[in-house]
Design a protein around this motif. Sequence first.
Motif, short mmCIF file in Angstrom:
data_model
loop_
_atom_site.label_atom_id
_atom_site.label_comp_id
_atom_site.label_asym_id
_atom_site.label_seq_id
_atom_site.Cartn_x
_atom_site.Cartn_y
_atom_site.Cartn_z
N ASP A 198 -24.97 -5.18 -54.14
CA ASP A 198 -25.95 -4.93 -53.50
C ASP A 198 -27.12 -4.09 -54.76
O ASP A 198 -27.05 -3.37 -55.53
N SER A 228 -30.69 -4.86 -53.86
CA SER A 228 -32.09 -4.60 -54.00
C SER A 228 -32.52 -3.87 -54.67
O SER A 228 -34.40 -4.46 -54.60
N SER A 229 -32.10 -2.65 -55.09
CA SER A 229 -33.21 -1.70 -55.60
C SER A 229 -33.98 -2.16 -56.96
O SER A 229 -35.26 -1.69 -57.94
N TYR A 262 -34.81 -6.01 -57.25
CA TYR A 262 -34.91 -7.17 -56.83
C TYR A 262 -36.45 -6.50 -55.94
O TYR A 262 -37.26 -7.70 -55.57
N GLY A 263 -35.96 -5.35 -55.17
CA GLY A 263 -36.58 -5.27 -54.20
C GLY A 263 -36.61 -6.11 -52.88
O GLY A 263 -37.98 -6.63 -52.42
N GLN A 264 -35.96 -7.00 -52.25
CA GLN A 264 -35.62 -7.26 -51.51
C GLN A 264 -33.72 -8.06 -51.65
O GLN A 264 -33.39 -7.03 -52.12
N LYS A 265 -33.19 -7.57 -50.09
CA LYS A 265 -31.90 -7.73 -49.79
C LYS A 265 -31.84 -9.07 -51.00
O LYS A 265 -31.97 -10.12 -51.13
N GLN A 266 -31.37 -8.85 -52.17
CA GLN A 266 -30.08 -9.71 -53.21
C GLN A 266 -29.52 -8.64 -53.50
O GLN A 266 -28.98 -7.66 -54.05
N ARG A 267 -28.58 -9.37 -53.47
CA ARG A 267 -26.52 -9.36 -54.68
C ARG A 267 -26.71 -10.16 -56.18
O ARG A 267 -28.12 -10.86 -56.41
N ASN A 275 -27.50 -13.77 -61.39
CA ASN A 275 -29.06 -13.53 -61.29
C ASN A 275 -30.17 -14.81 -62.61
O ASN A 275 -28.83 -14.25 -63.52
#
Length: 198
Positions: free
Chosen positions: A5, A7-8, A10-15, A99
């Motif tokens: 995870d 998210s921290s 990318y600022g959204q729910k992102q893996r 990413n």
Amino acid sequence: MEARDLSSKYGQKQRGVVALEPIKAGEAVFTCDLSVCNYYKLEDPRNKMPKADVLALIEANPESADFIRYYSYMLDDDIFDVPRNYKTQEITEDCLLFNHSCDANCGFGGEEEELVLAIRDIDVGEELTYDYGLMDTENSLWNGLMCRCGAKNCRGELKFNWWRDPKWQEQYEKYGGAHVKRKIKKLREEQQQNQESS
């Protein structure tokens, strides 16, 4: 490699995926298992469609809109490959979790983007990334998105015209997907013809 995870960052729910051991430049990072791949084989016409059809698919499937937008990629100027499991949003292989970075550490080692290689040495715990410009050009579904890679050389807005830049070509062309390599080849042919006609 391991999915985590992010998210921290990318600022959204992102893996994303990170290295579990040191990886040397040129080493294989990931090989797509075509038996479980998120996409149909390239020669299979299913889910290969023009941008207008992808946008219509997004509109018809609002619950899957982000999944389709995030994980569809360009095969040609107006042909996109949409993941086979867009309705269930199932990720069957971690290749979808690489990413973008403007200072990528991975690229492709073949025309069909099945082999991901380290383009520089990668440390344990480092996120594995590639430059999305290796696959997409100006017609990308990502065009105009603000980058959050955090690299010192971050380009900010993703414009996908980098393949035209000789410095970008020098660094990334050999790691590009087939579509981007064709675009660069055609650009050089046009430039050569213009020089000869001058």
